[in-house]
Design an enzyme around this catalytic site. Structure first.
Site, mmCIF file in Angstrom:
data_model
loop_
_atom_site.group_PDB
_atom_site.id
_atom_site.type_symbol
_atom_site.label_atom_id
_atom_site.label_comp_id
_atom_site.label_asym_id
_atom_site.label_seq_id
_atom_site.Cartn_x
_atom_site.Cartn_y
_atom_site.Cartn_z
ATOM 1 N N HIS A 173 58.360 30.104 5.142
ATOM 2 C CA HIS A 173 59.685 30.694 5.539
ATOM 3 C C HIS A 173 59.936 30.662 6.980
ATOM 4 O O HIS A 173 61.202 31.043 7.450
ATOM 5 C CB HIS A 173 59.762 32.025 4.897
ATOM 6 C CG HIS A 173 59.022 33.276 5.641
ATOM 7 N ND1 HIS A 173 57.733 33.594 5.270
ATOM 8 C CD2 HIS A 173 59.311 34.025 6.795
ATOM 9 C CE1 HIS A 173 57.414 34.543 6.110
ATOM 10 N NE2 HIS A 173 58.524 34.622 7.122
ATOM 11 N N ASP A 229 53.811 29.860 0.653
ATOM 12 C CA ASP A 229 54.231 30.466 1.879
ATOM 13 C C ASP A 229 53.666 29.777 2.915
ATOM 14 O O ASP A 229 53.475 30.356 3.935
ATOM 15 C CB ASP A 229 54.699 31.917 2.090
ATOM 16 C CG ASP A 229 55.596 32.120 2.903
ATOM 17 O OD1 ASP A 229 56.419 31.302 3.371
ATOM 18 O OD2 ASP A 229 55.669 33.188 3.537
ATOM 19 N N SER A 282 55.324 36.817 11.311
ATOM 20 C CA SER A 282 55.015 35.892 10.037
ATOM 21 C C SER A 282 54.507 34.518 10.619
ATOM 22 O O SER A 282 54.658 33.967 11.685
ATOM 23 C CB SER A 282 56.379 35.509 9.351
ATOM 24 O OG SER A 282 56.955 36.525 8.615
#
Length: 471
Positions: free
Chosen positions: A109, A139, A212
């Site tokens: 992402h 992911d 992230s």
């Protein structure tokens, strides 16, 4: 002087009574200094078409507009009309180098919106990265920069990670490069609604937007996870962070580098949680396993003889304590493997052998989900039903079974979670072929006992447990 001796002795005794773990809190200084150079900041940039009358890095600011000079200083100088504008989307996330020749692990992402991927190192070098491959289901994404003899991180094992163990995160929250936060492992094997194939590591490490893709370290300086998500009602950190286990990430990265795609094992069942009431209706001593709500056509499960209503207890020797535990176990099973599955069917346990196939692309893209558990049931009946036409049964794939609930009239059915429009396909493991058949099955059921009932609601099969009222 005597009082001083007593004070000194009491201080020593108190210090000795404190557990060693409390006297020696972890020191993260060496970890931060040693491993920060291999953590990178990732952002994207792209060109957008010129806007008539504007361009460059700022909006078109009319001459003489109040605060115009201030806006120019904030946005940058006015662009030249007619030129395409290149802009950077800002700090999108983090990543880390795991090979000396420039391979980087991050989240899907972080880079999924496309554009040029920009990687910044701690020594202020900037590279344009090549996207080697990306996997939305896990992911995980792999990038490559053109450089040699880069600082790297040591990969550990998430399997050996223990709940309560100290862990450290390094990343770029809100664009602040190489920020260090620490906490403990809160849980392992967490399943999130949108990610059926990842058994997340839950921590209380402070993670915020921009973290992230960054590494999660154990106290030996080994990467045990990739920070991926937070649970928040505000958009900020609330004490619940989730990391992708490094064992899974490394396997995904290997497949992306070798083939550009990721292959997962597929069983081909739609499952749901075994509630306490359902466990009672199946004669189980406690709720455990994954309840098969539907066997998908032409799937490995159908070929092996799985049935709707089976409860999967163990898969290839691995216990399935909850339904959410099954998809990751199946997903990491090599395609073509022949495995034994322990299943409870009726009052007995059986073993079914099945050959695992590759997860079809259309199933992976749909991210098939576990049906949401229905409202907790309490009792039975209080409903009016009608037969289905052959066309309606065919559309639902029910064959010769199925009746429709047309109205819930009183409390027993309402308390059980039955709704108008539900289609009853099975009662107590037996097909419901007609209204008369359903009436006979209900009359033959033991009073005070829960019975598993398979219904179809909005096209989704779901089991509920209906308790036969005492007469």
């Amino acid at each position: 002087m005597k009082a001083y001796r007593w004070f000194f002795l009491a201080t020593v005794l108190i210090a000795l009574s404190i557990p060693a773990s409390a006297r020696h809190l972890p020191d993260f200084v060496d970890l931060a200094e040693q491993y920060s150079p291999a953590v990178v900041n990732i952002s994207t940039s792209r060109e957008r078409p010129a806007v008539e009358g504007g361009g460059g890095g700022a909006p078109d600011i009319p001459e003489g507009m109040p605060f115009g000079d201030l806006l120019e200083r904030f946005f940058g100088e006015r662009g030249q009309p007619g030129l395409p504008e290149r802009f950077e989307r800002g700090s999108m996330g983090s990543g880390f180098i795991y090979t000396e020749d420039g391979y980087i692990l991050t989240n899907h992402h972080v880079i999924e919106n496309g554009g040029e991927i920009v990687v910044r190192l701690s020594d202020r070098r900037v590279f344009t990265a090549e996207l080697i491959g990306s996997d939305p289901q896990s992911d995980v994404a792999v990038l490559k920069i053109d450089a040699d003899e880069l600082p790297t991180l040591k990969l550990g094992s998430s399997e050996s990670l223990k709940v309560g163990e100290w862990v450290l995160a390094i990343g770029s929250p809100f664009g602040f490069d190489h920020s260090v936060t620490a906490g403990i492992v809160s849980a392992k094997g967490r399943s999130l609604p949108s990610d059926n194939y990842v058994p997340f590591i839950q921590t209380d490490v402070a993670i915020n937007p921009g973290n992230s893709g960054g590494p999660l370290f154990n106290m030996d300086g080994e990467v045990v996870g990739i920070n991926s998500q937070i649970y928040s009602r505000t958009g900020g950190f609330m004490g619940l962070s989730f990391a992708i286990p490094i064992d899974m990430a490394v396997e995904v990265a290997r497949q992306l580098r070798e083939t550009g795609t990721v292959t997962r094992g597929w069983l081909g069942v739609l499952i749901q949680e075994v509630t306490r009431e359902l466990a009672d209706s199946f004669g189980m001593s406690r709720p455990t396993g994954a309840l098969v709500a539907q066997v998908q056509p032409d799937s490995p499960a159908e070929k092996a003889g799985f049935r709707t209503g089976d409860v999967i207890l163990r898969f290839n020797g691995i216990d399935v304590p909850r339904s959410s535990a099954l998809p990751p176990i199946v997903g990491r099973t090599p395609v073509g493997s022949e495995v034994d599955v322990d299943v409870r069917r009726g009052d007995e346990e059986i073993v079914i052998g099945v050959t695992i196939e590759a997860l079809p692309e259309e199933v992976a893209s749909a991210r098939s989900r576990t049906p949401a558990p229905p409202v907790q049931p309490q009792s039975l009946l209080g409903m009016q039903v009608e037969p289905l036409t052959e066309e309606e049964r065919s559309a639902l794939g029910l064959g010769e079974s199925g009746i429709r609930v047309i109205e819930v009239t009183d409390n027993p059915a309402r308390a059980a979670g039955v709704r108008s429009g539900d289609v009853i396909a099975q009662f107590g493991g037996d097909p419901v072929t007609s209204v008369d058949d359903f009436r006979e099955q209900v009359e033959a059921a033991s009073a005070g006992r829960s019975v598993p009932v398979l219904i179809h609601r909005d096209g989704n099969p779901v089991f509920i447990a209906l308790r036969i009222p005492n007469s």
